[in-house]
Motif scaffolding. Structure first.
Motif, PDB file in Angstrom:
ATOM      1  N   ARG A 127      33.365  52.896  45.004  1.00 50.25           N
ATOM      2  CA  ARG A 127      33.800  51.400  45.590  1.00 50.25           C
ATOM      3  C   ARG A 127      32.891  50.137  45.482  1.00 50.25           C
ATOM      4  N   GLY A 128      33.050  48.964  45.347  1.00 55.58           N
ATOM      5  CA  GLY A 128      32.630  47.720  45.039  1.00 55.58           C
ATOM      6  C   GLY A 128      32.820  46.277  45.675  1.00 55.58           C
ATOM      7  N   VAL A 129      32.693  45.615  44.706  1.00 52.14           N
ATOM      8  CA  VAL A 129      32.782  44.275  45.366  1.00 52.14           C
ATOM      9  C   VAL A 129      33.477  43.493  43.939  1.00 52.14           C
ATOM     10  N   ARG A 130      34.362  42.733  43.244  1.00 58.07           N
ATOM     11  CA  ARG A 130      34.899  41.928  42.993  1.00 58.07           C
ATOM     12  C   ARG A 130      34.617  40.655  42.605  1.00 58.07           C
ATOM     13  N   LEU A 131      33.545  40.494  41.657  1.00 59.64           N
ATOM     14  CA  LEU A 131      32.636  38.825  41.986  1.00 59.64           C
ATOM     15  C   LEU A 131      33.771  38.319  40.967  1.00 59.64           C
ATOM     16  N   VAL A 132      34.246  37.063  41.325  1.00 62.16           N
ATOM     17  CA  VAL A 132      35.451  35.681  40.947  1.00 62.16           C
ATOM     18  C   VAL A 132      34.857  35.086  40.145  1.00 62.16           C
ATOM     19  N   VAL A 133      34.493  33.857  39.399  1.00 65.52           N
ATOM     20  CA  VAL A 133      34.622  32.178  39.529  1.00 65.52           C
ATOM     21  C   VAL A 133      35.743  32.257  38.861  1.00 65.52           C
ATOM     22  N   ARG A 134      36.019  31.133  40.207  1.00 64.33           N
ATOM     23  CA  ARG A 134      37.733  30.388  39.698  1.00 64.33           C
ATOM     24  C   ARG A 134      37.919  29.049  39.860  1.00 64.33           C
ATOM     25  N   ARG A 135      38.616  28.375  39.264  1.00 61.53           N
ATOM     26  CA  ARG A 135      38.874  26.667  39.675  1.00 61.53           C
ATOM     27  C   ARG A 135      39.263  26.861  40.814  1.00 61.53           C
ATOM     28  N   ALA A 136      38.506  25.903  41.941  1.00 61.24           N
ATOM     29  CA  ALA A 136      39.308  25.317  42.616  1.00 61.24           C
ATOM     30  C   ALA A 136      38.890  24.124  42.746  1.00 61.24           C
ATOM     31  N   PRO A 137      39.884  23.304  44.063  1.00 56.79           N
ATOM     32  CA  PRO A 137      40.156  21.699  43.855  1.00 56.79           C
ATOM     33  C   PRO A 137      38.691  21.093  43.587  1.00 56.79           C
ATOM     34  N   ARG A 138      37.925  22.020  44.567  1.00 56.01           N
ATOM     35  CA  ARG A 138      36.594  20.771  44.611  1.00 56.01           C
ATOM     36  C   ARG A 138      35.617  21.757  44.034  1.00 56.01           C
ATOM     37  N   GLY A 139      35.518  22.434  42.818  1.00 52.48           N
ATOM     38  CA  GLY A 139      34.536  22.582  41.972  1.00 52.48           C
ATOM     39  C   GLY A 139      35.112  24.647  41.604  1.00 52.48           C
ATOM     40  N   LEU A 140      34.162  24.825  40.661  1.00 52.53           N
ATOM     41  CA  LEU A 140      34.310  25.980  39.912  1.00 52.53           C
ATOM     42  C   LEU A 140      33.893  27.189  42.306  1.00 52.53           C
ATOM     43  N   LEU A 141      34.321  28.243  41.644  1.00 48.44           N
ATOM     44  CA  LEU A 141      33.791  29.151  43.396  1.00 48.44           C
ATOM     45  C   LEU A 141      33.815  30.211  42.619  1.00 48.44           C
ATOM     46  N   LEU A 142      32.874  30.784  43.440  1.00 51.60           N
ATOM     47  CA  LEU A 142      32.436  32.669  43.016  1.00 51.60           C
ATOM     48  C   LEU A 142      32.550  32.886  44.228  1.00 51.60           C
ATOM     49  N   GLN A 143      33.709  33.528  44.254  1.00 51.64           N
ATOM     50  CA  GLN A 143      34.292  34.814  45.288  1.00 51.64           C
ATOM     51  C   GLN A 143      34.226  35.874  45.164  1.00 51.64           C
ATOM     52  N   GLU A 144      33.117  36.991  46.014  1.00 51.57           N
ATOM     53  CA  GLU A 144      33.217  38.638  46.312  1.00 51.57           C
ATOM     54  C   GLU A 144      34.843  38.840  47.266  1.00 51.57           C
ATOM     55  N   VAL A 145      35.085  39.371  46.569  1.00 46.38           N
ATOM     56  CA  VAL A 145      36.271  40.749  47.033  1.00 46.38           C
ATOM     57  C   VAL A 145      35.458  41.967  47.032  1.00 46.38           C
ATOM     58  N   ALA A 146      35.742  42.323  48.314  1.00 45.56           N
ATOM     59  CA  ALA A 146      35.084  43.999  48.359  1.00 45.56           C
ATOM     60  C   ALA A 146      36.102  44.978  48.532  1.00 45.56           C
ATOM     61  N   ASP A 147      35.988  45.897  47.845  1.00 46.86           N
ATOM     62  CA  ASP A 147      37.080  47.229  47.628  1.00 46.86           C
ATOM     63  C   ASP A 147      36.952  47.573  49.226  1.00 46.86           C
ATOM     64  N   ARG A 148      37.857  47.771  49.778  1.00 43.02           N
ATOM     65  CA  ARG A 148      38.228  48.583  51.286  1.00 43.02           C
ATOM     66  C   ARG A 148      36.929  49.988  51.353  1.00 43.02           C
ATOM     67  N   GLY A 149      36.052  49.434  52.738  1.00 43.03           N
ATOM     68  CA  GLY A 149      34.903  50.244  53.216  1.00 43.03           C
ATOM     69  C   GLY A 149      34.062  49.941  52.849  1.00 43.03           C
ATOM     70  N   VAL A 150      34.113  48.850  52.212  1.00 39.70           N
ATOM     71  CA  VAL A 150      32.631  47.847  51.368  1.00 39.70           C
ATOM     72  C   VAL A 150      32.388  46.914  52.625  1.00 39.70           C
ATOM     73  N   ASP A 151      30.924  47.121  53.028  1.00 37.15           N
ATOM     74  CA  ASP A 151      30.887  45.934  54.071  1.00 37.15           C
ATOM     75  C   ASP A 151      30.120  45.212  53.144  1.00 37.15           C
TER      76      ASP A 151
END
Length: 191
Positions: A127-151
């Motif tokens: 299990r882990g975390v997806r780190l995703v850099v995305r384009r958003a209206p206010r700039g680039l955004l780093l999102q952390e999306v955790a797998d089920r069960g990851v705190d």
């Protein structure tokens, strides 16, 4: 709303409720089983409810920018588009009949267009975390999306992610230690 197809503009009241400007054209439109209308634009996905009664105007149920969509799944037999959100939760959009809507394709295209870079970081076995850099209206955004069960809030998880965040930010030419602020939990924004 009979007659709304994948290639036509929705009625003016639906356009207005969905937040479409005068010159903006929807990329896809779909009439939903419960009577609402899904409208996909360059910037967002919206669902507009029909007005109640003869004189009522359509009302916006929700409008979300593409960078908030985590995934979408299309069930062709049931004609249902399941939309999963980055912060959790999901919406099921049941499309009326065979209207030829491009909604599933547009969702995939628009979501993919927001992704600049991503990586999956293992933090607990498989299990882990997806780190995703995305384009958003206010700039680039780093999102952390955790797998089920990851705190995401655990100090151990954050320690594992620290160097990975820095590496991913450097990969796209950003300074991981200079976020612009205004983030949601699990997000960092750069301008």
């Amino acid at each position: 709303m009979p007659g709304v197809s994948a290639r036509r503009d929705p009625p003016a009241a639906v356009r207005a409720a969905a937040g479409l400007g005068r010159w903006q054209r929807p990329l896809a439109v779909a009439v939903l089983d419960e009577g609402g209308t899904a409208v996909a634009t360059r910037d967002h996905l919206a669902v507009v409810d029909p007005g109640a009664g003869a004189a009522a105007s359509p009302a916006l149920r929700w409008r979300r920018p593409w960078h908030e969509v985590d995934a979408g799944t299309w069930d062709d037999a049931g004609r249902v588009l399941q939309v999963s959100w980055v912060g959790g939760g999901r919406d099921a959009l049941a499309v009326v009949g065979d209207t030829g809507t491009r909604l599933p394709e547009v969702l995939r295209e628009r979501v993919q267009s927001t992704v600049v870079a991503s990586r999956h970081v293992l933090v607990d076995g498989a299990r882990g975390v997806r780190l995703v850099v995305r384009r958003a209206p206010r700039g680039l955004l780093l999102q952390e999306v955790a797998d089920r069960g990851v705190d995401l809030g655990s100090p151990r998880t954050q320690a594992v992610l620290a160097s990975e965040r820095d590496a991913l930010a450097a990969e796209v030419g950003l300074d991981a230690h200079a976020p612009a602020g205004g983030e949601q939990p699990g997000e960092r924004t750069w301008r």
